[in-house]
Design an enzyme around this catalytic site. Structure first.
Site, PDB file in Angstrom:
ATOM      1  N   CYS A 222       0.838  -1.206   0.000  1.00 15.85           N
ATOM      2  CA  CYS A 222       0.000   0.000   0.000  1.00 15.85           C
ATOM      3  C   CYS A 222       0.868   1.249   0.000  1.00 15.85           C
ATOM      4  O   CYS A 222       0.432   2.322  -0.399  1.00 15.85           O
ATOM      5  CB  CYS A 222      -0.944   0.013   1.197  1.00 15.85           C
ATOM      6  N   CYS A 257       4.835  -2.168   9.356  1.00 13.25           N
ATOM      7  CA  CYS A 257       4.219  -2.332   8.036  1.00 13.25           C
ATOM      8  C   CYS A 257       3.116  -3.369   8.226  1.00 13.25           C
ATOM      9  O   CYS A 257       3.328  -4.407   8.840  1.00 13.25           O
ATOM     10  CB  CYS A 257       5.244  -2.820   7.019  1.00 13.25           C
ATOM     11  N   ALA A 381      12.789  17.453  26.958  1.00 10.58           N
ATOM     12  CA  ALA A 381      13.996  17.049  26.227  1.00 10.58           C
ATOM     13  C   ALA A 381      13.592  16.424  24.892  1.00 10.58           C
ATOM     14  O   ALA A 381      13.694  17.036  23.835  1.00 10.58           O
ATOM     15  CB  ALA A 381      14.804  16.095  27.080  1.00 10.58           C
ATOM     16  N   ASN A 383      10.491  15.150  24.220  1.00  9.97           N
ATOM     17  CA  ASN A 383       9.055  15.345  23.995  1.00  9.97           C
ATOM     18  C   ASN A 383       8.325  14.039  23.709  1.00  9.97           C
ATOM     19  O   ASN A 383       7.211  14.032  23.212  1.00  9.97           O
ATOM     20  CB  ASN A 383       8.819  16.334  22.835  1.00  9.97           C
ATOM     21  N   VAL A 386       5.891  14.144  26.957  1.00 13.34           N
ATOM     22  CA  VAL A 386       5.054  15.342  26.999  1.00 13.34           C
ATOM     23  C   VAL A 386       4.219  15.442  25.716  1.00 13.34           C
ATOM     24  O   VAL A 386       3.044  15.824  25.746  1.00 13.34           O
ATOM     25  CB  VAL A 386       5.935  16.600  27.197  1.00 13.34           C
ATOM     26  N   PHE A 464      14.268  -0.742  24.537  1.00 14.44           N
ATOM     27  CA  PHE A 464      13.518   0.430  24.997  1.00 14.44           C
ATOM     28  C   PHE A 464      12.997   1.144  23.759  1.00 14.44           C
ATOM     29  O   PHE A 464      13.776   1.610  22.923  1.00 14.44           O
ATOM     30  CB  PHE A 464      14.470   1.344  25.774  1.00 14.44           C
ATOM     31  N   GLU A 978     -14.433  -1.410   4.195  1.00 15.29           N
ATOM     32  CA  GLU A 978     -15.468  -1.931   3.283  1.00 15.29           C
ATOM     33  C   GLU A 978     -16.801  -1.241   3.555  1.00 15.29           C
ATOM     34  O   GLU A 978     -17.538  -0.909   2.633  1.00 15.29           O
ATOM     35  CB  GLU A 978     -15.599  -3.450   3.462  1.00 15.29           C
ATOM     36  N   ARG A1056     -19.785 -17.149   6.622  1.00 13.32           N
ATOM     37  CA  ARG A1056     -18.494 -17.651   6.124  1.00 13.32           C
ATOM     38  C   ARG A1056     -17.830 -18.532   7.179  1.00 13.32           C
ATOM     39  O   ARG A1056     -17.163 -19.511   6.858  1.00 13.32           O
ATOM     40  CB  ARG A1056     -17.584 -16.498   5.695  1.00 13.32           C
ATOM     41  N   PHE A1090     -12.833 -12.757   6.809  1.00 18.88           N
ATOM     42  CA  PHE A1090     -14.265 -12.527   6.934  1.00 18.88           C
ATOM     43  C   PHE A1090     -14.994 -13.642   7.670  1.00 18.88           C
ATOM     44  O   PHE A1090     -16.007 -14.145   7.221  1.00 18.88           O
ATOM     45  CB  PHE A1090     -14.810 -12.390   5.494  1.00 18.88           C
ATOM     46  N   ALA A1255     -13.446  -9.839  -0.376  1.00 16.90           N
ATOM     47  CA  ALA A1255     -13.638 -11.276  -0.625  1.00 16.90           C
ATOM     48  C   ALA A1255     -12.578 -11.845  -1.562  1.00 16.90           C
ATOM     49  O   ALA A1255     -12.808 -12.880  -2.179  1.00 16.90           O
ATOM     50  CB  ALA A1255     -15.046 -11.556  -1.165  1.00 16.90           C
ATOM     51  N   GLU A1455      -7.061 -13.205   0.825  1.00 19.97           N
ATOM     52  CA  GLU A1455      -7.435 -13.687   2.150  1.00 19.97           C
ATOM     53  C   GLU A1455      -6.949 -15.100   2.487  1.00 19.97           C
ATOM     54  O   GLU A1455      -6.611 -15.377   3.640  1.00 19.97           O
ATOM     55  CB  GLU A1455      -8.961 -13.667   2.295  1.00 19.97           C
TER      56      GLU A1455
HETATM   57  C1  LIG Z   1       6.521   5.171  21.074  1.00 14.63           C
HETATM   58  C2  LIG Z   1       7.038   5.255  22.470  1.00 14.63           C
HETATM   59  C3  LIG Z   1       7.639   4.166  23.029  1.00 14.63           C
HETATM   60  C4  LIG Z   1       8.112   4.210  24.326  1.00 14.63           C
HETATM   61  N1  LIG Z   1       8.681   3.101  24.828  1.00 14.63           N
HETATM   62  C5  LIG Z   1       9.160   3.117  26.086  1.00 14.63           C
HETATM   63  C6  LIG Z   1       9.786   1.960  26.621  1.00 14.63           C
HETATM   64  O1  LIG Z   1       9.965   0.926  25.942  1.00 14.63           O
HETATM   65  N2  LIG Z   1      10.200   2.005  27.906  1.00 14.63           N
HETATM   66  C7  LIG Z   1      10.040   3.123  28.680  1.00 14.63           C
HETATM   67  O2  LIG Z   1      10.428   3.099  29.829  1.00 14.63           O
HETATM   68  N3  LIG Z   1       9.473   4.230  28.180  1.00 14.63           N
HETATM   69  C8  LIG Z   1       9.037   4.257  26.910  1.00 14.63           C
HETATM   70  N4  LIG Z   1       8.442   5.387  26.407  1.00 14.63           N
HETATM   71  C9  LIG Z   1       8.295   6.582  27.253  1.00 14.63           C
HETATM   72  C10 LIG Z   1       9.303   7.716  26.972  1.00 14.63           C
HETATM   73  O3  LIG Z   1       9.905   7.567  25.737  1.00 14.63           O
HETATM   74  C11 LIG Z   1      10.382   7.768  27.983  1.00 14.63           C
HETATM   75  O4  LIG Z   1       9.828   8.014  29.228  1.00 14.63           O
HETATM   76  C12 LIG Z   1      11.464   8.796  27.675  1.00 14.63           C
HETATM   77  O5  LIG Z   1      12.615   8.470  28.365  1.00 14.63           O
HETATM   78  C13 LIG Z   1      11.047  10.220  27.987  1.00 14.63           C
HETATM   79  O6  LIG Z   1      12.120  11.083  27.666  1.00 14.63           O
HETATM   80  P1  LIG Z   1      11.897  12.484  26.965  1.00 14.63           P
HETATM   81  O7  LIG Z   1      13.191  13.156  26.950  1.00 14.63           O
HETATM   82  O8  LIG Z   1      11.269  12.329  25.646  1.00 14.63           O
HETATM   83  O9  LIG Z   1      10.885  13.141  27.973  1.00 14.63           O
HETATM   84  P2  LIG Z   1      10.027  14.426  27.768  1.00 14.63           P
HETATM   85  O10 LIG Z   1       8.747  14.087  27.102  1.00 14.63           O
HETATM   86  O11 LIG Z   1      10.823  15.488  27.162  1.00 14.63           O
HETATM   87  O12 LIG Z   1       9.748  14.743  29.304  1.00 14.63           O
HETATM   88  C14 LIG Z   1       9.119  13.806  30.108  1.00 14.63           C
HETATM   89  C15 LIG Z   1       9.015  14.341  31.537  1.00 14.63           C
HETATM   90  O13 LIG Z   1      10.295  14.473  32.090  1.00 14.63           O
HETATM   91  C16 LIG Z   1      10.526  15.788  32.544  1.00 14.63           C
HETATM   92  N5  LIG Z   1      11.918  16.095  32.295  1.00 14.63           N
HETATM   93  C17 LIG Z   1      12.643  15.812  31.175  1.00 14.63           C
HETATM   94  N6  LIG Z   1      13.916  16.200  31.366  1.00 14.63           N
HETATM   95  C18 LIG Z   1      13.981  16.754  32.580  1.00 14.63           C
HETATM   96  C19 LIG Z   1      15.020  17.342  33.325  1.00 14.63           C
HETATM   97  N7  LIG Z   1      16.264  17.438  32.888  1.00 14.63           N
HETATM   98  N8  LIG Z   1      14.719  17.818  34.549  1.00 14.63           N
HETATM   99  C20 LIG Z   1      13.475  17.728  35.042  1.00 14.63           C
HETATM  100  N9  LIG Z   1      12.461  17.172  34.398  1.00 14.63           N
HETATM  101  C21 LIG Z   1      12.716  16.692  33.173  1.00 14.63           C
HETATM  102  C22 LIG Z   1       9.550  16.600  31.737  1.00 14.63           C
HETATM  103  O14 LIG Z   1       9.264  17.804  32.365  1.00 14.63           O
HETATM  104  C23 LIG Z   1       8.381  15.705  31.624  1.00 14.63           C
HETATM  105  O15 LIG Z   1       7.590  15.775  32.746  1.00 14.63           O
HETATM  106  C24 LIG Z   1       7.971   5.378  25.097  1.00 14.63           C
HETATM  107  C25 LIG Z   1       7.374   6.504  24.538  1.00 14.63           C
HETATM  108  C26 LIG Z   1       6.910   6.443  23.233  1.00 14.63           C
HETATM  109  C27 LIG Z   1       6.283   7.649  22.636  1.00 14.63           C
HETATM  110  S1  FES Z   2       3.094  -1.438   2.513  1.00 14.49           S
HETATM  111 FE1  FES Z   2       1.184  -1.083   3.479  1.00 14.49          FE
HETATM  112  S2  FES Z   2       1.716  -0.740   5.504  1.00 14.49           S
HETATM  113 FE2  FES Z   2       3.573  -1.279   4.606  1.00 14.49          FE
END
Ligand SMILES: Cc1cc2nc3c(=O)[nH]c(=O)nc-3n(C[C@H](O)[C@H](O)[C@H](O)COP(=O)(O)OP(=O)(O)OC[C@H]3O[C@@H](n4cnc5c(N)ncnc54)[C@H](O)[C@@H]3O)c2cc1C
Ligand code: FES
Ligand code: FES
Length: 1525
Positions: A222, A257, A381, A383, A386, A464, A978, A1056, A1090, A1255, A1455
């Site tokens: 796709c 994917c 950091a 995001n 957040v 992680f 569908e 089905r 289906f 189908a 399918e």
């Molecule tokens: C798709 C996805 C997968 C993930 N998988 C995992 C996983 O497998 N395991 C896991 O444990 N987590 C996971 N997480 C959670 C997240 O990624 C982690 O918690 C990550 O370490 C957050 O870091 P950041 O810098 O992005 O935090 P931010 O979003 O930037 O901040 C998070 C929090 O920390 C505070 N903060 C950041 N830096 C400081 C600082 N220096 N001083 C004071 N406060 C601070 C912020 O104010 C906020 O409250 C996942 C998140 C996503 C979106």
């Molecule tokens: S080709 Fe469709 S999600 Fe990867």
């Protein structure tokens, strides 16, 4: 006038330019080839001429060029050197020496910059005062760079992956990282170069080798995931030009994917591996005795070898010499890092919008001063946390402090005591530091043990999140978030880490991480403090050992169920007996997932202190651990029993691992100072130390075998009685129009370059007047609507209108088959997510805000029915009740069998199997444009343009002929679009109709998953009998499916399931009854198969039960009961061209099943906690819509005067290759190249009254309809051709002559499946045999799969070691597309039966709101990822099978292979059986429900650890993990 001097552009080559304009030049990709520049006309800034004479355009700096430019090469007289080397990674220009690090700096005396400088694909861009809440993805897409896709908006799918490059001052080179643009704030891109898929290649300017290979090797179906996958791979190659296959496979952890099954994507990347990665002296696709040749020559089959294609992959090599010789990537063609970015220092930045102020201070003093001034500010950091809070929980974040440019927060340094990790250091940087031993600890033998803590950090970080997340996320962010399932916090606790907090008022204080967590997501950090550093202490002794553990539903990119890090320090103690012993001096055990915070198992630590290191100690400690980590049965997140088993399992694993490490130290100790002996670990138990996470993953290999081109062999009676006309021999000889060729997907190149447009890409950049729609949805599962008040919504700036049922000018009653739903709820709501209205606004954000502002008052109603069993209890059924009966009376047969104890067995039981989310990568999207006379043009991502047209017209109250539905392509459908897409489109169409402005709506992933329904969950209750001779006797089964709140397609789905409940076995007596339970969930709907897969998996569970009762092996039992040719199914259809026994025999033979079974037995005998299992499963899948009228299709073919052909047909392209196959059919009919045939889009004004693309029928219907149209034209052309020389006449000449002779060069083709080959009359009275009701299927697609798996019985983790699929697809029209469908379906089916578990709020999941779906995004719902591909995946298309009843003797394939993944499900059960029988002495059948999640696998291994985790009074043997069925 500017001049260039110097020579080539590329790695290590210098370009010098002098220009009076400080702007940079932008050169299109091709110019970057190693090509000496001859001249540059810089006055008009338009051209570069190189030695090849190529002219390249150079748009002015800062201009927006959609999808092409990428390189800034020269500027300001600066000498620039490109560099492809990089290391480490963090978003933002960290690592630079700040111009100002003065202490005492305050917010007031900082000169804040408000401009942001970034490069996008080489174009220099300066943005003034960006809105800081804007994500990079929003910015790129608004800029027209729609190759970067929005798949989830939560960092979980990778569709938005781009490469972000910044200058690393320390290393003096650019740092390239892959990033999720959906989470990356645009504000964080200052001084970064962003490369999107458009930036590395385009069809016009030349595709990148990686793009080419993904297209050629069928890695894009796709195409919606493709740009993100390409950018993730591209960044890997960019950073690691010599990446090995293993490295590549390990690092594709951030992209999903849903179509391909990943194998072709890995293959495509493997063709680009550098020679080093493939091994020295590789012939690179030449001739000779190179290992790359041997790899695929080996499996060439014995018979008919000449016409069999074998396309094999082995570790690091892809082999199909004829077509895919290894392709050298030319580093000099890569985009160059903009030199300007290497020169500047980061400046303090501030961006202000209505909702947010964003600061990037460059000194610690300024950061602390800001935090003091804005205690509500969030330090952001990466995001990644957040960003989720703001998007999904609408948490307001008024002030953001980005710490990435503060030097003190970027330290990563080794001290005497350990390692300091700055509060902004990315996880990727830490991972690299730890993995590369940058602390240099291992180089000094006496200090090597100090590296063990960092090794644990490295091992845990490998699992992680994903590369993309780790590249930006920080350790501090993980710590501060204090998630109870954080992966790093248990490591920090276990190692005894400390955190240094800094504030302006009080300076610094140090807190042990152990005491940092104060409650659920609460930490010991004051409002004015920031995390400055985290200190990881070194282990204190060489007898200190560390082990990190993580158990999730899926290995890659998944949050933990339970996570841990265990550490012990042992001391050798001399004892009275000569040898001495090992005593535990200290233990540090950190756990996640066992309490509302990360916890230290303090009682266990205390218990262990001073105890001997012995298995008895560990057993006793397990008991203490249970007391340390109590978990109530109703714990949020569920899985209480399973979660309780994991800490003791981890502890045991840690004991074995540590003992083995200790054993090596003891063995290496000098004789002069011997160490005490270690506890003896029996050989069979040693594998307990291993885990799929810590051991290297074997590189995958694949093999695809299919028959080569078989032009003209396909025969079908079409039109009835007329033989099919083979293509002219001459054309075939030229290889033209060859049906049967594995040609590339027609859109593949557009998809790999990001040029392919999807519905959400259409109005981009948005046209003036465009409105955005957001749905107002019910938050209650079952309630009366008391009031709906949109006043607050209308007050939101930008909101234009709120629309509800009161505004519907046409009909509000809708439904796929019966109109039992409402477009907008009137009185009551029947599921969470029911649409109450739509808010349309000038911006997407305003629409969302408006929709949230609509106040809805509910009166809750009872009972809320949330699963099948509750539905049965409340007699909540739809008016549907079908029963299929065949053979002698089933009750009499079962009674006779029960009475004949010696001669037969009777079994009784239940089987449950869960639903499945479609998880098409592109969510539902519609773009409706009003026109004159009430007209509407509706672009929709739908499998059903005609129904979309009909219902949009109906709701808007306009005649159908005023509405046109258009569909270019979908980013996946799988049945989910569908019918359910139609009702979303109606809301947008109505809004456009009422406002007379274009309206677009694109569902967020969580909304899409919540409201558009899934595959039906099933419950079966059965009684079955078989004779002691191993022959089936009778089956009485009742099937209940969970239909959700409305009927939708649940009736045909139940039908089905009933038609497939025999699978491939002859049941002499069978009764199957199908009922549909009405629940308060979204309406469940079509999904690949289906109902067929649900029916078949139930049968196979029953077969397994019977085999167990008979004491026979399931494989021979299955084989013994196969139908034979000409036998009739339970619905009376005769089986002709019955190929299941052949496919079965071939799969068993090629899969060397007999030999492998012996190997498995040997393996299982030698491994106590690891077990392997194997299972072969057959399938037959009926092809036809079961509703007779739907078996029709139309096509429109135009031949133009230049001889090219335009085909339109009623089918839609969702990645399955339908358009490609139809083009092949038309090309074959006319004797043309495929390229001469084009399909523009599917539209209801071209082909009317089409059926949904479903189908698996579409090639059959539209291929035949197209052939019909072509043949009509050919018949008209025949006299002209004859006059111009017959066969030798040139096609274009014939066409032109016909035109001048006023011959119609257009034709409408039409096809119906013949009357006697489809349709089944359930209501027909007075029949003596079911065959008199009709024949529901035109034919059956058939096949067999054999899967072998390995299970870790201590955790429930499983892996598919090998899968062999043999499929009868008739004479394939395009074998590569068919192989792609098989692999994709198999992996999708594997997801359904293993990792994909839907969790709904119900009695079993009380922490989820009743009727709410918990698993509504990639974060919680786990489709298979790259790491779930079978390690060895072999697909064979059965040779010499003819199917004279479909176009060119082909068979439908979309399918049928899906169900074959049941072989992996039953192989897992086989492995669990081996554990139960061999290790626990428990024989006999046990019920095993789908999906086989890690929880269900572990809990079926009913050992003492499982028993100890049970609530009082519950037997482990009778325990069933909870599920949503
Ligand atoms: C798709 C996805 C997968 C993930 N998988 C995992 C996983 O497998 N395991 C896991 O444990 N987590 C996971 N997480 C959670 C997240 O990624 C982690 O918690 C990550 O370490 C957050 O870091 P950041 O810098 O992005 O935090 P931010 O979003 O930037 O901040 C998070 C929090 O920390 C505070 N903060 C950041 N830096 C400081 C600082 N220096 N001083 C004071 N406060 C601070 C912020 O104010 C906020 O409250 C996942 C998140 C996503 C979106
Ligand atoms: S080709 Fe469709 S999600 Fe990867
Ligand atoms: S859209 Fe960004 S990861 Fe899914």
């Amino acid at each position: 006038m500017a001049r260039t001097s110097g020579s080539d552009i590329g790695v290590g080559l210098w370009i010098t330019a002098v220009t009076s304009n400080p702007d940079f030049l932008v050169i299109t990709p091709v110019t970057v080839r190693a090509c000496p520049v001859r001249s540059v006309a810089l006055t008009d800034r338009e051209r570069v001429v190189c030695k090849y004479g190529t002219i390249f355009t150079m748009p002015a700096a800062g201009s927006v060029m959609n999808g092409t430019p990428m390189v800034s090469a020269v500027g300001n007289g600066t000498h620039v050197q490109s560099s492809l080397e990089t290391n480490g990674s963090t978003l933002g220009p960290q690592g630079k020496k700040s111009p100002s690090t003065r202490s005492g700096e305050t917010v007031d005396n900082v000169a804040w910059k408000t401009d942001l400088l970034l490069y996008v694909n080489g174009l220099r861009t300066v943005l003034h005062q960006v809105a800081p809440e804007t994500t990079l993805l929003q910015y790129l897409r608004l800029r027209g760079l729609t190759g970067t896709k929005l798949g989830c908006g939560e960092g979980g799918c990778g569709a938005c992956t781009v490469m972000v490059s910044s200058w690393d001052t320390a290393l003096q080179r650019p740092r390239h990282v892959s990033v999720n643009a959906c989470l990356a704030p645009l504000a964080a891109m200052d001084h970064c170069a962003v490369t999107t898929v458009e930036g590395i290649g385009s069809i016009r300017a030349g595709v990148h080798p990686l793009q080419r290979r993904v297209a050629e090797l069928h890695g894009s179906q796709c195409g919606f995931c493709t740009p993100g996958i390409i950018m993730a791979m591209y960044t890997l190659f960019r950073n690691h030009p010599e990446a090995s296959a293993g490295f590549l496979e390990e690092n594709m952890d951030g992209n999903l994917c849903r179509c391909t099954g990943y194998r072709p994507l890995l293959d495509a990347a493997k063709t680009l591996l550098g020679p080093g990665a493939r091994g020295a002296g590789c012939c690179r696709g030449g001739k000779g005795s190179c290992p790359c040749q041997e790899a695929s020559d080996k499996p060439v089959p014995t018979e008919g070898a000449a016409d069999i294609h074998v396309h094999a992959t082995t570790e690091g090599r892809v082999k199909d010499l004829a077509r895919y010789p290894p392709l050298e990537r030319d580093p000099s063609t890569e985009p160059i890092f903009p030199p300007e970015l290497a020169l500047a220092h980061p400046q303090p930045l501030r961006f202000v919008s209505k909702h947010m102020t964003w600061y990037r201070p460059t000194t610690l003093a300024a950061l602390l001063s800001l935090k003091a001034a804005h205690p509500e500010a969030r330090v952001v950091a990466g995001n990644t946390e957040v960003g989720i809070e703001t998007k999904f929980k609408q948490v307001p974040v008024p002030v953001v402090l980005a710490p990435v440019a503060v030097p003190e927060l970027n330290v990563l340094r080794v001290t005497e005591a350990g390692v300091d990790v700055g509060g902004a250091v990315s996880l990727a940087r830490l991972e690299h530091f730890a993995g590369q031993d940058q602390a240099g600890l291992k180089q000094r033998e006496e200090e090597a043990f100090k590296a063990r803590g960092l090794e644990a950090v490295h091992a845990q970080l490998r699992w992680f999140a994903s590369n993309q997340i780790r590249n930006v996320a920080s350790l501090a962010g993980n710590l501060a978030t204090a998630s109870p399932i954080s992966d790093m916090n248990p490591v920090l606790v276990s190692l005894g880490a400390t955190v240094t907090l800094a504030s302006q008022a009080r300076g610094e204080r140090v807190v042990p991480v152990r005491s940092f967590f104060r409650g659920y997501r609460k930490v010991d950090m004051l409002e004015d403090e920031v995390i400055k550093t985290i200190t990881l202490p070194f282990p204190a002794s060489r007898f200190e050992f560390v082990g990190p553990y993580k158990q999730a539903r899926r290995r890659e990119d998944d949050i933990s169920i339970v996570t841990a890090c265990l550490r012990v320090r042992l001391v050798p103690v001399a004892s009275q007996s000569a040898e001495g012993r090992w005593v535990i001096e200290e233990a540090g055990f950190g756990f996640g997932g066992m309490a509302p915070t990360t916890v230290a198992a303090q009682k266990t630590e205390a218990f262990l202190r001073g105890k001997d290191w012995a298995v008895s100690t560990i057993r006793a400690a397990s008991q203490v651990l249970r007391e340390d980590l109590p978990l109530p049965a109703t714990v949020p997140g569920g899985q209480a029993e399973y979660r309780r088993t994991l800490p003791p399992s981890f502890l045991f694993k840690f004991f074995v691992k540590t003992t083995l490490e200790l054993e090596s130290l003891v063995a290496a100790a000098p004789l002069s100072s011997p160490l005490p002996p270690v506890p003896v670990i029996p050989a069979a138990e040693r594998s307990a130390a291993r885990s799929f996470l810590t051991e290297p993953k074997p590189a995958t290999r694949g093999e695809q075998r299919f028959t080569s081109v078989r032009v003209g062999e396909g025969l079908q009676d079409y039109p009835p009685g007329a033989p099919h006309t083979p293509a002219p021999a001459e054309e075939i000889a030229k290889g033209r129009g060859a049906v049967g060729k594995p040609v590339m997907h027609k859109s593949a190149l557009a998809q790999v370059t990001g040029e392919a447009k999807y519905t959400d890409d259409l109005p981009m950049p948005p046209p003036p007047g465009l409105l955005h729609g957001a749905l107002v949805m019910s938050t209650k599962a079952y309630a009366r609507l008391v009031s709906v008040d949109a006043t607050a919504a209308l007050a939101v700036e930008g909101v234009v209108r709120f629309i509800s049922y009161k505004d519907v000018p046409g009909g509000n009653k809708i439904g796929a088959v019966v109109k039992d739903e409402e477009c907008f709820a009137t009185q009551e709501v029947h599921h969470v997510g029911a649409v109450i209205g739509i808010v349309v606004a000038e911006t997407e954000a305003a629409a969302g805000e408006g929709a949230r502002a609509v106040k809805v008052e509910y009166e809750e109603l009872l009972p809320v029915i949330t699963n099948i069993e509750e539905g049965i209890r409340h007699n909540s059924f739809f008016a549907f009740d079908h029963t299929l009966e065949s053979g002698p009376n089933v009750e009499a047969m079962l009674a006779a069998a029960a009475g004949n104890k010696e001669g037969a067995v009777v079994v009784e039981g239940e089987m449950r199997v869960g639903g499945q989310e479609h998880f098409y990568l592109e969510t539902n999207a519609t773009y409706a444009i009003p026109g004159e006379d009430g007209a509407l043009e509706v672009w929709a991502s739908t499998q059903n343009p005609s129904k979309t047209q009909n219902f949009c017209a109906y709701v808007c109250g306009v005649p159908t002929n005023r509405v046109v539905c258009r569909m270019k392509r979908m980013g996946g459908g799988f049945g989910g679009k569908e019918t359910r897409s139609v009702f979303i489109s109606c809301t947008a169409a109505l809004a456009a109709h009422l406002t007379q402005r274009p309206v677009r709506i694109s569902l967020d992933r969580d909304v899409d998953m919540h409201i558009t329904g899934q595959r039906h969950a099933f419950l079966a209750r059965y009684k079955a009998a078989a004779g002691m001779d191993g022959k089936l006797l009778a089956l009485n089964v009742e099937l209940f499916n969970n239909g959700g709140f409305s009927l939708d397609l649940s009736g045909p789905v139940a039908d089905r399931a009933l038609f497939h409940v025999d699978n491939c076995y002859r049941w002499p007596s069978l009764r199957a009854r199908g009922r549909i339970v009405r629940t308060h969930q979204a309406s469940h709907t079509a999904f690949r198969g289906f109902g067929g897969p649900q029916g078949m998996v139930i049968t196979e569970a029953i077969m397994d039960h019977l085999a167990s009762a008979l004491g026979t092996d399931p494989q021979s039992f299955r084989e013994k009961n196969f139908y034979q040719e000409k036998e009739r199914t339970h619905f009376g259809q005769e089986l002709v061209r019955w190929h299941v026994p052949r496919a079965w025999e071939e799969a068993l033979r090629e899969g060397q099943v007999a030999a492998r079974r012996a190997e498995i037995e040997a393996f299982n005998a030698a491994h106590r906690y690891r077990k392997r299992g194997l299972c072969a499963i057959p399938t037959k899948f009926g092809i036809s819509f079961t509703a007779k009228f739907m078996n029709q299709g139309g096509a429109l073919v135009h031949v133009y005067q230049d001889g090219t052909v335009l085909v339109s047909h009623g089918g839609t392209e969702m990645g399955q290759g339908l358009h490609t196959k139809v083009c092949q059919i038309a090309a074959r009919a006319f004797g043309l190249e495929e390229e001469q045939v084009h399909i523009a889009e599917t539209a209801t004004d071209r082909v009317a009254n089409s059926q949904p693309t479903a189908a698996s029928m579409s090639t059959d219907l539209y291929g035949m309809a197209t052939l019909d149209a072509c043949q009509q034209i050919l018949r008209r052309l025949a006299p002209v051709r004859a006059r111009l020389g017959g066969e030798k006449a040139e096609w274009t000449a014939v066409v032109q002559a016909a035109y001048f002779e006023r011959i119609d060069l257009s034709a409408h083709g039409f096809y119906i499946v013949p009357d006697d080959m489809c349709g089944y009359d359930w209501e027909k009275k007075g029949v003596t045999h079911n065959s008199e009701r009709g024949q529901p299927f035109n034919y059956f697609t058939q096949g067999t799969a054999v899967s072998e798996v390995e299970v870790d019985c201590l955790t429930g983790d499983a892996r598919v070691l090998r899968a062999d699929v043999v499929m009868d697809v008739g004479a394939s029209i395009n074998p590569s597309i068919d192989v792609g469908q098989i692999e994709g379906a198999f992996v999708q089916g594997f997801g359904w039966l293993t990792t994909e578990e839907l969790i709904w709020g119900d009695a079993d999941h009380p922490w989820v709101k009743p009727g709410s779906l918990l698993t509504r995004g990639p974060g919680a719902y786990k489709i298979p990822a790259f790491n779930d591909v079978p390690i060895d995946f072999r697909v064979t298309l059965l040779k010499d099978t003819k199917n004279p009843v479909a176009v060119h003797s082909s068979k439908a394939i979309g399918e049928p292979p899906f169900f074959l993944a049941a072989s992996a499900f039953f192989a897992i059960k086989d492995a669990v059986s081996a554990y139960r029988t061999q290790e626990l002495g428990i024989d006999g059948f046990f019920p095993f429900y789908g999906p086989a999640s890690t929880e269900r696998i572990r809990m079926a291994c009913v050992d003492d650890l499982a028993a100890a985790s049970m609530e009082e009074g519950i037997e482990a043997a009778g325990f069933q993990a909870k599920g949503s069925w």
